[in-house]
Design an enzyme around this catalytic site. Structure first.
Site, PDB file in Angstrom:
ATOM      1  N   GLY A  32      26.335  93.747  62.299  1.00  0.00           N
ATOM      2  CA  GLY A  32      25.041  93.181  61.918  1.00  0.00           C
ATOM      3  C   GLY A  32      23.868  93.853  62.610  1.00  0.00           C
ATOM      4  O   GLY A  32      23.762  95.084  62.645  1.00  0.00           O
ATOM      5  N   THR A  33      23.018  93.014  63.194  1.00  0.00           N
ATOM      6  CA  THR A  33      21.762  93.509  63.755  1.00  0.00           C
ATOM      7  C   THR A  33      21.948  94.339  65.020  1.00  0.00           C
ATOM      8  O   THR A  33      20.990  94.940  65.500  1.00  0.00           O
ATOM      9  CB  THR A  33      20.822  92.337  64.080  1.00  0.00           C
ATOM     10  N   LEU A  34      23.177  94.371  65.565  1.00  0.00           N
ATOM     11  CA  LEU A  34      23.423  95.185  66.760  1.00  0.00           C
ATOM     12  C   LEU A  34      23.789  96.628  66.416  1.00  0.00           C
ATOM     13  O   LEU A  34      23.886  97.468  67.312  1.00  0.00           O
ATOM     14  CB  LEU A  34      24.562  94.573  67.597  1.00  0.00           C
ATOM     15  N   GLU A  86      24.517  86.063  71.354  1.00  0.00           N
ATOM     16  CA  GLU A  86      24.948  85.616  70.026  1.00  0.00           C
ATOM     17  C   GLU A  86      25.148  84.099  69.952  1.00  0.00           C
ATOM     18  O   GLU A  86      25.642  83.587  68.945  1.00  0.00           O
ATOM     19  CB  GLU A  86      26.240  86.333  69.607  1.00  0.00           C
TER      20      GLU A  86
HETATM   21  N1  PCA Z   1      24.874  90.521  65.672  1.00  0.00           N
HETATM   22  C1  PCA Z   1      26.293  90.694  65.748  1.00  0.00           C
HETATM   23  C2  PCA Z   1      26.825  89.614  64.896  1.00  0.00           C
HETATM   24  C3  PCA Z   1      25.803  89.440  63.854  1.00  0.00           C
HETATM   25  C4  PCA Z   1      24.582  90.039  64.442  1.00  0.00           C
HETATM   26  O1  PCA Z   1      23.508  90.167  63.915  1.00  0.00           O
HETATM   27  C5  PCA Z   1      26.648  92.048  65.198  1.00  0.00           C
HETATM   28  O2  PCA Z   1      25.766  92.870  64.948  1.00  0.00           O
HETATM   29  O3  PCA Z   1      27.849  92.302  65.014  1.00  0.00           O
END
Ligand code: PCA
EC number: 4.3.2.8
Length: 202
Positions: free
Chosen positions: A54-56, A128
């Site tokens: 995801g955003t990471l 998270e």
């Molecule tokens: N951060 C974690 C989980 C969802 C998010 O936005 C990721 O990037 O895996």
């Protein structure tokens, strides 16, 4: 809590076993290439593999927290796709990506594999909202690109090309989220038109 596994460096060659999702296999048994331990860490400091979808991810709004040494250490190892399909949805007023813990539904999800030290793992748990928002669960990943250090068989994918990792998924979601569109590769600026709203803007 998990018991650290003390393995003498560099003799152990840990080929990950078959389909078991015992989360202990998401821990690397050796100190990692590209991740220097802090001076206070024990020589047997344990590392963990995390599958980031995801955003990471690189180029996404929260990637910077993985690069910040104040949070611990993280080293990119490669890219892969979940062995099982999962629903990856974008939900809520802040357009947050969520991997719903419903293996067998949705699509095989693409992401990045990192190895992190215990400090970074704790940081990510907090970041998270684990375990209230996301839960850190084991997932099996098919490795598609690998940049892990050469010559360290412990860190390479098993012979079937899969690796067990942790992933931040959720089982605590509103039932209607399952019916949202299922993505297979998250991009905050994708055609879905649901850009992530960063925390600093909330
Ligand atoms: N951060 C974690 C989980 C969802 C998010 O936005 C990721 O990037 O895996």
């Amino acid at each position: 809590m998990y018991e650290p596994q003390e393995v003498a460096f560099p003799s152990a060659v840990a080929v990950l076993p078959g389909p078991s999702l015992d989360e202990s296999h998401a821990y690397s048994q050796l100190a990692l290439a590209g991740v220097r331990r802090g001076s206070g860490a024990s020589p047997a400091a344990r590392m963990a593999r995390v599958f980031i979808y995801g955003t990471l991810k690189r180029g996404q709004p929260n990637h910077k927290v993985l690069l910040d040494g104040a949070n611990g250490r993280a080293a990119f190892q490669g890219r892969g796709r979940t062995v099982e399909p999962y629903p990856l949805v974008i939900a809520g007023e802040h357009n947050i990506p969520w991997l719903l813990n419903l293996p067998g539904q949705g699509r095989r999800v693409a992401g990045e594999i990192y190895v992190v030290d215990e400090q970074m793992l704790s940081f990510l748990d907090e970041f998270e909202g684990c375990p209230d928002m996301y839960q850190r669960t084991p997932v099996r990943v098919t490795v598609l690109e690998w940049e892990g250090r050469q010559g360290t068989p412990e860190e390479m994918p098993a012979t079937d090309g899969t690796l067990q990792c942790f992933v931040y998924s959720t089982a605590s979601y509103a039932p209607e989220w399952v019916r949202l569109p299922h993505h297979d590769s998250y991009d905050s600026r994708g055609e879905h038109g649901l850009p992530y709203n960063p925390r600093e803007n909330r």
